[in-house]
Enzyme design. Structure first.
Site, PDB file in Angstrom:
ATOM      1  N   ASP A 163      21.828 -27.503  18.094  1.00 49.13           N
ATOM      2  CA  ASP A 163      23.132 -27.057  18.613  1.00 49.13           C
ATOM      3  C   ASP A 163      23.727 -28.021  19.637  1.00 49.13           C
ATOM      4  OD1 ASP A 163      23.267 -24.817  17.057  1.00 49.13           O
ATOM      5  OD2 ASP A 163      23.345 -23.378  18.721  1.00 49.13           O
ATOM      6  N   TYR A 178      20.756  -6.465   7.221  1.00 46.46           N
ATOM      7  CA  TYR A 178      19.645  -6.827   6.334  1.00 46.46           C
ATOM      8  C   TYR A 178      18.305  -6.358   6.916  1.00 46.46           C
ATOM      9  CZ  TYR A 178      19.802 -11.154   9.272  1.00 46.46           C
ATOM     10  OH  TYR A 178      19.859 -12.068  10.290  1.00 46.46           O
ATOM     11  N   ARG A 202      13.868 -13.586  14.483  1.00 45.42           N
ATOM     12  CA  ARG A 202      13.887 -14.874  15.197  1.00 45.42           C
ATOM     13  C   ARG A 202      12.606 -15.122  15.980  1.00 45.42           C
ATOM     14  NH1 ARG A 202      18.829 -17.389  16.819  1.00 45.42           N
ATOM     15  NH2 ARG A 202      20.466 -16.609  15.488  1.00 45.42           N
TER      16      ARG A 202
HETATM   17  P1  FAD Z   1      18.935 -23.144  21.327  1.00 47.45           P
HETATM   18  O1  FAD Z   1      18.345 -22.055  20.523  1.00 47.45           O
HETATM   19  O2  FAD Z   1      20.122 -22.831  22.146  1.00 47.45           O
HETATM   20  O3  FAD Z   1      17.759 -23.695  22.255  1.00 47.45           O
HETATM   21  C1  FAD Z   1      18.017 -24.526  23.356  1.00 47.45           C
HETATM   22  C2  FAD Z   1      16.799 -24.435  24.281  1.00 47.45           C
HETATM   23  O4  FAD Z   1      16.917 -25.420  25.285  1.00 47.45           O
HETATM   24  C3  FAD Z   1      16.699 -23.094  24.985  1.00 47.45           C
HETATM   25  O5  FAD Z   1      15.366 -22.638  24.915  1.00 47.45           O
HETATM   26  C4  FAD Z   1      17.127 -23.411  26.429  1.00 47.45           C
HETATM   27  O6  FAD Z   1      16.507 -22.573  27.387  1.00 47.45           O
HETATM   28  C5  FAD Z   1      16.645 -24.851  26.548  1.00 47.45           C
HETATM   29  N1  FAD Z   1      17.396 -25.651  27.515  1.00 47.45           N
HETATM   30  C6  FAD Z   1      18.746 -25.680  27.686  1.00 47.45           C
HETATM   31  N2  FAD Z   1      19.083 -26.607  28.602  1.00 47.45           N
HETATM   32  C7  FAD Z   1      17.926 -27.172  29.020  1.00 47.45           C
HETATM   33  C8  FAD Z   1      17.618 -28.207  29.943  1.00 47.45           C
HETATM   34  N3  FAD Z   1      18.602 -28.832  30.611  1.00 47.45           N
HETATM   35  N4  FAD Z   1      16.333 -28.544  30.127  1.00 47.45           N
HETATM   36  C9  FAD Z   1      15.333 -27.931  29.433  1.00 47.45           C
HETATM   37  N5  FAD Z   1      15.570 -26.933  28.549  1.00 47.45           N
HETATM   38  C10 FAD Z   1      16.844 -26.575  28.330  1.00 47.45           C
HETATM   39  N6  FAD Z   1      21.614 -19.904  12.304  1.00 47.45           N
HETATM   40  C11 FAD Z   1      21.024 -19.819  11.084  1.00 47.45           C
HETATM   41  O7  FAD Z   1      20.491 -20.817  10.576  1.00 47.45           O
HETATM   42  N7  FAD Z   1      21.016 -18.628  10.392  1.00 47.45           N
HETATM   43  C12 FAD Z   1      21.590 -17.495  10.895  1.00 47.45           C
HETATM   44  O8  FAD Z   1      21.556 -16.435  10.266  1.00 47.45           O
HETATM   45  C13 FAD Z   1      22.222 -17.567  12.174  1.00 47.45           C
HETATM   46  N8  FAD Z   1      22.812 -16.474  12.706  1.00 47.45           N
HETATM   47  C14 FAD Z   1      23.383 -16.546  13.934  1.00 47.45           C
HETATM   48  C15 FAD Z   1      23.981 -15.400  14.469  1.00 47.45           C
HETATM   49  C16 FAD Z   1      24.579 -15.436  15.720  1.00 47.45           C
HETATM   50  C17 FAD Z   1      25.245 -14.189  16.263  1.00 47.45           C
HETATM   51  C18 FAD Z   1      24.551 -16.647  16.471  1.00 47.45           C
HETATM   52  C19 FAD Z   1      25.177 -16.716  17.829  1.00 47.45           C
HETATM   53  C20 FAD Z   1      23.954 -17.788  15.943  1.00 47.45           C
HETATM   54  C21 FAD Z   1      23.376 -17.763  14.676  1.00 47.45           C
HETATM   55  N9  FAD Z   1      22.758 -18.888  14.112  1.00 47.45           N
HETATM   56  C22 FAD Z   1      22.195 -18.820  12.861  1.00 47.45           C
HETATM   57  C23 FAD Z   1      22.729 -20.177  14.833  1.00 47.45           C
HETATM   58  C24 FAD Z   1      21.358 -20.453  15.460  1.00 47.45           C
HETATM   59  O9  FAD Z   1      20.961 -19.352  16.233  1.00 47.45           O
HETATM   60  C25 FAD Z   1      21.418 -21.697  16.328  1.00 47.45           C
HETATM   61  O10 FAD Z   1      22.093 -22.722  15.657  1.00 47.45           O
HETATM   62  C26 FAD Z   1      20.015 -22.204  16.689  1.00 47.45           C
HETATM   63  O11 FAD Z   1      19.252 -21.186  17.257  1.00 47.45           O
HETATM   64  C27 FAD Z   1      20.110 -23.417  17.609  1.00 47.45           C
HETATM   65  O12 FAD Z   1      18.824 -23.817  18.005  1.00 47.45           O
HETATM   66  P2  FAD Z   1      18.651 -24.954  19.102  1.00 47.45           P
HETATM   67  O13 FAD Z   1      17.176 -25.072  19.305  1.00 47.45           O
HETATM   68  O14 FAD Z   1      19.415 -26.158  18.734  1.00 47.45           O
HETATM   69  O15 FAD Z   1      19.336 -24.392  20.407  1.00 47.45           O
END
Ligand code: FAD
Length: 428
Positions: free
Chosen positions: A294, A217, A110
């Site tokens: 997310d 993996y 990651r």
């Molecule tokens: P996040 O990664 O949650 O990023 C949100 C960001 O916003 C963070 O940096 C946080 O600090 C910041 N933030 C939050 N609130 C605020 C605010 N109010 N102001 C400013 N900043 C803020 N997905 C895959 O595609 N393949 C996989 O193999 C996979 N495996 C997974 C395994 C596990 C165990 C888990 C739990 C998840 C897995 N996922 C996988 C899902 C994937 O990790 C997430 O869907 C993805 O990382 C979401 O990214 P995001 O940027 O939307 O959210």
């Protein structure tokens, strides 16, 4: 005439979703500022699976080679019964698979993926700010104003809320909360020299047991090994506040084959991840603020699609805005409302289907009763030699390119979400 020379985009959140959206908007020519609440950018140091629907996006951005340089393109995804050791399905994800979907299946650290997109965004000229937690956004006319916890404000033509599962900005649109699944994940990514038991180093291997599974993996060209153990917490079922302990971890796998039990030694014990999702919502827009990643569609991770869908979000928004806001080489800020609405209409039905299917797919992995196991085995047996029928909906080009749903957003979401899909790809 509403055309002008620039448009300002504020991205909230610097995870994979936010960085991808910032890069996508910068590629179209927007002035992009990304605000992240953490003092530094980063990701959990564990593995991530990327299916072809996501690696196609990375290729479009010229980043796939960089990801392949530090990742692994596994040969197979292998499903095994964790109690008997029997192989249930071996899906080749090279050759014809990669040709069919126009891109490879890749597993990557990651931190590496996050760094590659962060660097690309910085090089493209995105302004990246840390220590900036957004508490809310307000749309006034055709501008949006975001307030930071320390009192600062940022104005833009549009705000993209990529603030994750516990999104503060989603609360402006929906009054739902993350839903605990009762399952918890322990992870570990270790140098191969420190790995106690090494399974197949070329494949993604998924062991399915009663109320538990284990995924293994290789990472970083085979120099590291990733393990994820996911199990149902008895303490959660008893309604206790603290659930998913290390003791529960050992207990959950006691009936599994020695390969699985010994693999628990490869997990970090300092931290665990209770798993949550939310029910799909049809509307992602609040004035000039739109959810993505997310914050819009958090899902259980059984299809390994959360980050993949966030990448699809970013690429879709890039394409929609190039036909609207950025059409004809100039900038028309009046087009943002139509662009966001189209983004919502295209993406919500697709991600709702992934969210719903992930739940059902997880349930079919964790069966414990003999009859359920028989049905699970029949499902896997039916995929042997014809796995594409289970994976096309998620990985095929048409899925990524989903054209605008003919129906309105709510109707489309409901239609697709109403299907309970037991046909699902081999992620984990
Ligand atoms: P996040 O990664 O949650 O990023 C949100 C960001 O916003 C963070 O940096 C946080 O600090 C910041 N933030 C939050 N609130 C605020 C605010 N109010 N102001 C400013 N900043 C803020 N997905 C895959 O595609 N393949 C996989 O193999 C996979 N495996 C997974 C395994 C596990 C165990 C888990 C739990 C998840 C897995 N996922 C996988 C899902 C994937 O990790 C997430 O869907 C993805 O990382 C979401 O990214 P995001 O940027 O939307 O959210």
């Amino acid at each position: 005439n509403t055309t002008t020379t620039n448009t300002e985009v504020l991205v909230v959140g610097g995870g994979i979703g936010g960085l991808a959206a910032a890069l996508a908007m910068k590629r179209n020519g927007a002035d992009v500022t990304l605000v992240e609440r953490a003092p530094e950018f980063g990701e959990v140091g564990a593995g991530l699976q990327l299916a072809p629907n996501a690696t196609r996006v990375l290729r479009d951005w010229g980043l796939l080679e960089k990801v392949l340089d530090v990742g692994v393109a596994p040969k197979h995804i292998v499903f095994r019964d964790a109690v008997t050791g029997a192989e249930l399905l071996r899906q080749n994800v090279q050759g014809r698979f990669a040709e069919r979907y126009g891109a490879p299946y890749v597993v990557v650290h990651r931190t590496d993926l996050h760094r590659i997109i962060l660097d690309a965004a910085a090089e493209a000229g995105v302004t990246l700010l840390n220590d900036a937690e957004v508490t809310g956004t307000v749309t006034v006319g055709s501008r949006v104003c975001a307030t930071i916890r320390d009192g600062r404000t940022f104005e833009a033509d549009v705000a993209l809320a990529a603030d994750g599962l516990h999104s503060a900005l989603r609360a402006q649109i929906a009054d739902d909360k993350p839903i605990p699944s009762g399952y918890v994940a322990f992870r570990g990514a270790l140098p191969v020299s420190e790995v106690k038991y090494q399974s197949d180093m070329e494949d993604v291997v998924i062991w399915l047991g009663p109320h538990c599974h284990l995924v293994q993996y290789p990472l970083r060209k085979g120099e590291m090994f990733n393990t994820v153990a996911v199990f149902r917490s008895p303490a959660f079922l008893r309604g206790e506040q603290m659930w998913g302990s290390e003791d529960e971890l050992e207990e959950a796998y006691q009936d599994c084959v020695p390969e699985v039990r010994s693999a628990l030694a490869n997990l970090w014990r300092v931290r665990s991840w209770p798993m949550f999702d939310r029910v799909p919502i049809p509307d992602w827009i609040d004035g000039r603020t739109a959810l993505l990643g997310d914050s819009a569609h958090p899902m259980l991770q059984y299809l390994a699609q959360g980050a993949c869908q966030a990448l699809e979000d970013a690429r879709t928004l890039e394409r929609i805005t190039s036909d609207t806001v950025f059409a004809g080489g100039s900038v028309d800020n009046a087009q943002w409302d139509e662009a966001l609405s189209r983004f919502n209409r295209v993406r919500a039905p697709r991600t709702a289907r992934v969210q719903r299917t992930a739940r059902v797919w997880g349930e079919s992995w964790h069966v414990s009763e003999p009859v359920e196991k028989l049905l699970r085995d029949m499902l896997f047996a039916s995929a042997v030699g014809d796995v594409y029928r289970f994976t096309d909906w998620a990985y095929a080009v048409e899925a990524t390119d989903a054209l605008e749903a003919a129906a309105g957003p709510s109707a489309a979401v409901e239609k697709i979400a109403a299907r309970t899909d037991d046909n699902a790809p081999g992620g984990g």
